[in-house]
Design a protein around this motif. Sequence first.
Motif, mmCIF file in Angstrom:
data_model
loop_
_atom_site.group_PDB
_atom_site.id
_atom_site.type_symbol
_atom_site.label_atom_id
_atom_site.label_comp_id
_atom_site.label_asym_id
_atom_site.label_seq_id
_atom_site.Cartn_x
_atom_site.Cartn_y
_atom_site.Cartn_z
ATOM 1 N N GLN A 25 21.178 -17.755 147.726
ATOM 2 C CA GLN A 25 22.461 -17.955 148.554
ATOM 3 C C GLN A 25 23.189 -18.796 147.729
ATOM 4 O O GLN A 25 24.549 -18.603 147.585
ATOM 5 C CB GLN A 25 22.089 -18.523 149.928
ATOM 6 C CG GLN A 25 23.381 -18.634 150.634
ATOM 7 C CD GLN A 25 22.650 -19.358 151.911
ATOM 8 O OE1 GLN A 25 21.447 -19.808 152.325
ATOM 9 N NE2 GLN A 25 23.461 -19.459 153.018
ATOM 10 N N LEU A 148 21.148 -11.899 154.655
ATOM 11 C CA LEU A 148 22.080 -12.511 153.759
ATOM 12 C C LEU A 148 23.358 -11.610 153.775
ATOM 13 O O LEU A 148 23.301 -10.564 153.227
ATOM 14 C CB LEU A 148 21.281 -12.559 152.425
ATOM 15 C CG LEU A 148 21.746 -13.807 151.701
ATOM 16 C CD1 LEU A 148 21.364 -15.268 152.077
ATOM 17 C CD2 LEU A 148 20.992 -13.777 150.274
ATOM 18 N N TYR A 161 23.457 -16.879 155.842
ATOM 19 C CA TYR A 161 22.296 -16.370 156.351
ATOM 20 C C TYR A 161 22.575 -15.979 157.999
ATOM 21 O O TYR A 161 22.882 -17.063 158.629
ATOM 22 C CB TYR A 161 20.925 -17.230 156.040
ATOM 23 C CG TYR A 161 19.780 -16.421 156.607
ATOM 24 C CD1 TYR A 161 18.952 -15.901 155.690
ATOM 25 C CD2 TYR A 161 19.130 -16.956 157.714
ATOM 26 C CE1 TYR A 161 17.883 -15.021 156.141
ATOM 27 C CE2 TYR A 161 18.029 -16.278 157.985
ATOM 28 C CZ TYR A 161 17.281 -15.445 157.383
ATOM 29 O OH TYR A 161 16.129 -14.695 157.490
#
Length: 194
Positions: A25, A148, A161
């Motif tokens: 991420q 995600l 998320y």
Amino acid sequence: MAGMKNRDLLPVGAKPAPDELAFVQGYANLLRFIQMRREIDGVAVLKKWLVRHGLLAAAGRVDQQDLRLALSFHDALRGLIRANEGTQVEASNVRRLNRLVGRFNLAVVFAPDGSARLEPLARGVEKALGRLLAVVIQAMADGSWRRLKACGNPDCQWVYYDSSKNNSGRWCSMLVCGGRAKARTYRQRRASRQ
Ligand SMILES: [Zn+2]
């Protein structure tokens, strides 16, 4: 994965993905930052991030070719993340991912305790990016990957998320981007009534 350092991966207030998925991420958001600001020294930013998070030795070398590879990997990741919102993965993206798996030389490795994991046998930046791809594959296996997503606000596109119960989130933050989208819809409705 051993050695990764979860330090300041995301800005204050942003909700991180669980475990090592937070690195993916952070990477997806970091490279977007580099792409948006072409004038900054992308090689230096990439190196600093990889070293800071334990993916590259401080003495490791990063050059323009590495940056191109990192951007290509980033685009492939973003394509996969879009698929989590229901977009079909492009055939060119699948070919790119398969090329990257070969370049990173991802292999199954058994640890002394008998557990197996994916590990890149490449070196330098290729190894660092390969470790992130191994995290993606692990997250696909445990089901966390499909949460995600990129923020639905086109001006934001921050990778977040989705921790909503039925995985139906659309914005990085309900307060910031979700609130803006709601205000826009409200204005449009009002305008159409006048
Ligand atoms: Zn957003």
